[in-house]
Scaffold this active site. Sequence first.
Site, mmCIF file in Angstrom:
data_model
loop_
_atom_site.group_PDB
_atom_site.id
_atom_site.type_symbol
_atom_site.label_atom_id
_atom_site.label_comp_id
_atom_site.label_asym_id
_atom_site.label_seq_id
_atom_site.Cartn_x
_atom_site.Cartn_y
_atom_site.Cartn_z
ATOM 1 N NE ARG A 50 3.500 10.654 -2.195
ATOM 2 C CZ ARG A 50 3.967 9.447 -2.472
ATOM 3 N NH1 ARG A 50 4.182 8.594 -1.493
ATOM 4 N NH2 ARG A 50 4.221 9.082 -3.708
ATOM 5 C CB SER A 51 -1.015 12.983 3.622
ATOM 6 O OG SER A 51 -2.399 12.849 3.849
ATOM 7 N N PRO A 52 -2.502 13.632 0.509
ATOM 8 C CG PRO A 52 -3.728 12.226 -0.895
ATOM 9 C CD PRO A 52 -2.434 12.326 -0.174
ATOM 10 C CB SER A 80 -2.129 16.009 5.332
ATOM 11 O OG SER A 80 -1.880 14.926 6.203
#
EC number: 5.99.1.4
Length: 217
Positions: free
Chosen positions: A12-14, A16
């Site tokens: 869910r982490s942009p 990442s």
Amino acid sequence: MTLRADLFFSFRSPYSYLAVARYRAMAEEYDLAIALRTVLPIAIRDPSILFAGNPNVGRYIFIDAARSAQMLGIPYRWPRPDPVVQNLATREIAQEQPHIHRLCRLGQTAERRGRGLAFADEVSRVIWSGAVDDWHEGDHLAEAAARVGLDFAELEAEAQHDAHALDAEIAANQQTLEAAGHWGVPTLVFEGEPFFGQDRIAMAQWRMEQRGLEKRA
């Protein structure tokens, strides 16, 4: 000598997403093994922390992630659907979360097969690049798995049948990240030293070069 590191990562982490392809490329170019350590996003893991911060944080992440992608030349759009079911205006998180647990378990099953980093890269492109809508339907994830030599049906079956053990592995990943001195993603941990953020990749490589990182023959 092969150097080893762990990449703590959230689907869910942009940030990442903006980091994982570059770490994958580094591992392919250099004698380096990077293990994927999937963690749950903070919105699921501890929403009380998410809601305790400044309300401008979310807006800033939207702006900064988009411009970072533009600067790096990486295709980017906020996912449709969001891996975490959440009202971004009110920050309310839905009780039912059909996507994020599935993704985390799939990432962990891929890592069990030694393909976690490549799988996370391919799946993140599907989710975040803007190339497709409804990334969770059809053959999008299966095709991403196939691109790294994995059988998606096998991964999906294991993610369902071994969910309890996989969730324990994911929780252990978070504990390991915190023991290394950080809590956020993406964080690369090399020899106990954390490098947090998609803007610390060059620094992580610099440290590994000090420890003898060499290009593959």
